[in-house]
Structure formats: C-alpha cells, structure tokens
Motif scaffolding. Structure first.
Motif, mmCIF file in Angstrom:
data_model
loop_
_atom_site.group_PDB
_atom_site.id
_atom_site.type_symbol
_atom_site.label_atom_id
_atom_site.label_comp_id
_atom_site.label_asym_id
_atom_site.label_seq_id
_atom_site.Cartn_x
_atom_site.Cartn_y
_atom_site.Cartn_z
ATOM 1 N N ALA A 69 -6.215 -3.935 2.715
ATOM 2 C CA ALA A 69 -4.932 -3.235 2.791
ATOM 3 C C ALA A 69 -4.598 -2.743 4.186
ATOM 4 N N MET A 116 5.553 -0.313 -6.864
ATOM 5 C CA MET A 116 4.578 0.624 -6.298
ATOM 6 C C MET A 116 5.218 1.897 -5.767
ATOM 7 N N ARG A 123 -3.761 9.799 3.538
ATOM 8 C CA ARG A 123 -4.515 9.722 2.284
ATOM 9 C C ARG A 123 -4.100 8.433 1.591
ATOM 10 N N PRO A 124 -4.977 7.410 1.583
ATOM 11 C CA PRO A 124 -4.637 6.191 0.847
ATOM 12 C C PRO A 124 -4.473 6.505 -0.644
ATOM 13 N N VAL A 125 -3.357 6.098 -1.220
ATOM 14 C CA VAL A 125 -3.068 6.400 -2.613
ATOM 15 C C VAL A 125 -3.412 5.211 -3.506
ATOM 16 N N ARG A 126 -2.864 4.057 -3.187
ATOM 17 C CA ARG A 126 -3.139 2.853 -3.972
ATOM 18 C C ARG A 126 -2.666 1.644 -3.169
ATOM 19 N N HIS A 127 -3.236 0.491 -3.490
ATOM 20 C CA HIS A 127 -2.788 -0.740 -2.846
ATOM 21 C C HIS A 127 -3.001 -1.904 -3.794
ATOM 22 N N ALA A 128 -2.262 -2.963 -3.544
ATOM 23 C CA ALA A 128 -2.335 -4.147 -4.405
ATOM 24 C C ALA A 128 -1.881 -5.367 -3.619
ATOM 25 N N TYR A 166 -1.202 -0.754 5.366
ATOM 26 C CA TYR A 166 -1.224 0.626 5.868
ATOM 27 C C TYR A 166 -0.725 0.708 7.307
ATOM 28 N N ALA A 178 0.845 -1.195 0.000
ATOM 29 C CA ALA A 178 0.000 0.000 0.000
ATOM 30 C C ALA A 178 0.873 1.234 0.000
#
Length: 381
Positions: free
Chosen positions: A312, A71, A22-27, A316, A7
């Motif tokens: 996620a 990422m 601020r969550p940006v992206r996760h995978a 995080y 994340a």
C-alpha cells in the motif's frame, strides 16, 4: 496496471511539524478485465487514437471512482496519482507525462474534493515527475545513520537514496516488473509469472543479460526517469531477436537478474548499506532472493518494519501528497525541479471548495502510528 491500490489514512500534524499517519485500511481492486486489456494494448509500441484515449480515460476514471467510493466512508479528501499511460522523456529531460482517470468521476461518486494530476507540476518546473516516492521516503526515514535506499518495485524500479550529510537522490533504476510481465504475457499467456515459478526453473543467460545491461539508460546520471514507453514487449522482442533462441524459463530468470543487478548497481554507486523495499515485486520471492544476493553486503528488508504496508505504500504516498496539497505545503521530490512546489490540482466535491489555512511550516517528518496488540498506539519513524 495490475489493479487499483486504495488506502485510507488518518493524517494530523504534531507540534514539532511532523505529520502523523495512522493507516486505517487498504485494498487492491482489480480493473475490469476488458479495461485492463485495453490499457495494455494502448501502450507503446502500439498506437493509440484520440478516440481510444478518451474511452480509456473515462473507463479508468469510472474504475477509480468505484474503488474510492467503496473505501471512502469517513474520508474528507481523495487523492489520485492516476494511471500513467505515457511518460515522455527525451535525453536527460522529461518533456511531459500523462495519467488517465479524470478526477471528476471520483468527485461525483464520493462527493469529496479530489487532488489529482500530482506529477505535472514537477515536470513543468523542470523535474521528471517521477519518482514522487521521495516525498514520503525522506519524511519517513529522516536522516539515517548509514546510506539507505527506499526501493519501490512496480512496473519500473525506483530508489530514494538518503545519506548522512548529503542531499537526497531519487531516480528510476530501470524495469522491475515491466519486462517480466511483458514476457509472461508473451510466453505464458498470463499477466505475470506468479511467485516467479517459471523464473525459478530457468538459468541466467549471460549473453542475454549482457545485451540488456548494455542499454545506455543504466549508465546515465540521475535525476532520470523511464517507463513502459521504453521497456515493453517490443523492446524485449527486438533484444531476443539478436540472440540464439533462449528458453522461456531462461528468459524469465535473466529478466529477474536484470532487475536485481541494475538496482544493486544503482545502490552501490552511492554506498548504500540498507535497502527497504515495497511494491508489487516484493511478492515475487525469486526476485527478492536475487536482489538480496546482488545487494550484499547491504541488507534488504521491507517497509513493513516501519509500519508502512509494502502493498500500500504508493497509495499512502498519494494520500500524503493530497494532504500536503490540501494544506498548501510545497514539496520537492528531488527529480530536478527548480525548487519546492505545491503539487496537484483540486476538484471540488459535492459542496463549495473550502480550503484550510495553509500550514505555517514545512513538514519535518512522518510518524506512522500503528495499534499495539493490546490496542495501545505506538509511533514509528
């Protein structure tokens, strides 16, 4: 060991001491099949030589490095919880914990400094090193009006329990997916019972459930922690061997009931009325339905309602722990350690290590900022 959760979060501190995320992206990135198989094979009750451990540590470090590099665009810092291979508990005390995935591989691949080995300091200070989720949970949930539990359903289930006018309590409740996945490998030849399909066709065998629930771990007082060193294929096989033959579907249904009832027992002990779940187990509708029934009249929802993606959350958490360590901010997960500590070891990136000035005050909360449909920000706490 299902894969590598990654994340990216943008962190800042507000004037009142709260941390803004601020969550940006996760995978989720899969382990190479041979590495995942080798990791599972190295778990107790199987043996593991020093050579094998070295090979696995290198393989995990390289897999983490690839996942992070994919990422890391725009990032300043990487934090890694590592892959737990052994959690050493004797009686009520955690003696040590070992996570694989050397941070040097991540630093080389990304050029960024890396905060790693996030559990060891808590253990050295007398804590259990797990769960670390209370660091995030307490900041995010603050002081709830009713007794509230943040529940993580990974291989092991853990809870952070927050009550008005009472100290936070955090501990592992027992297996979540650990025994379910061990049974799936033994009975189905797959890594998991996807969607709880086999469990849905079975019925709970009361005799098997009674034997499983008799494990003394469940009655032990927190703080406490456990892992796949205890709840593994050998444990399940030995338990099944003490009973008349149990149909495959009934094994799975009973293991779902074990997770649901032991989580509910742990929550009921503290008068919990609201449960917020996260982790891989949330994707199992059969498990979630069993939990909802066992927890009633307490309500069961997920951390999605707070802006924290359920898949996620642990990634995080790692990011948050890295941010806190980078800024010299001590934390106490509440697992029995002798007070707050700065957690983690820092590996320099491509350039010299330059730490910021330590924060002048402890964090007072965690605010999650998510985009509105129209593009405007909103904060959740």
């Amino acid at each position: 060991m299902d894969g590598i959760d990654v994340a990216v979060g943008d962190f800042a501190r507000d004037d009142d001491g709260a941390i803004r995320l601020r969550p940006v992206r996760h995978a989720a990135v899969e382990y190479p099949a041979d590495l995942r198989s080798a990791l599972v094979d190295a778990l107790p009750p199987n043996g593991c030589t020093a050579e094998r451990l070295c090979v696995l540590d290198t393989g995990v470090g390289q897999a983490f490095a690839r996942a992070a590099a994919g990422m890391a665009e725009g990032a300043d810092l990487v934090a890694s919880l590592g892959q737990t291979i052994y959690h050493w508990v004797e009686g009520a005390r955690c003696r040590g914990t070992l996570q694989l995935g050397r941070s040097a591989w991540i630093a080389e691949a990304t050029g960024l400094p890396v905060v790693s080995d996030l559990r060891a300091r808590d253990v050295a200070a007398g804590g259990h090193g797990a769960p670390l989720a209370p660091v995030l949970d307490r900041l995010l949930l603050g002081a709830p009006d009713v007794p509230t539990a943040a529940l993580n359903l990974g291989g092991i289930a853990n809870v952070t329990i927050l009550r008005p006018d009472a100290p936070a309590v955090a501990f592992d409740t027992g297996p979540a997916n650990a025994l379910l996945d061990a049974a799936a490998r033994a009975l189905l030849g797959t890594d998991q019972d996807s969607g709880g399909a086999l469990a849905a066709r079975g019925r709970v065998r009361d005799d098997l459930l009674a034997v499983l629930r008799a494990d003394p771990y469940y009655a032990a007082d927190p703080p406490k922690s456990t892992g796949k060193e205890h709840y593994n294929a050998g444990y399940l096989g030995e338990t099944l061997g003490r009973l008349p033959v149990v149909a495959d579907a009934d094994v799975m249904a009973t293991l779902v009931a074990l997770t649901a009832t032991t989580v509910a027992d742990a929550c009921r002990r503290f008068g919990v009325r609201r449960v917020l779940a996260s982790g891989g187990g949330v994707r199992n509708p059969v498990l979630m339905a069993a939990l909802a029934d066992a927890l009633a009249p307490a309500t069961l929802t997920t951390t999605d309602e707070l802006g924290m993606p359920t898949d996620a959350k642990e990634a995080y958490l790692a990011a948050l722990l890295g941010y806190l360590a980078w800024h010299g901010m001590p934390v106490d997960p509440g697992t029995g350690a002798a007070g707050p500590r700065v957690h983690g070891t820092i590996t320099p990136g491509a350039g010299p290590l330059r730490l910021p000035e330590p924060a002048a005050r402890a964090a007072t909360g965690l605010r999650i900022t998510v985009p509105e449909p129209t593009g405007g920000p909103r904060a959740r706490r």
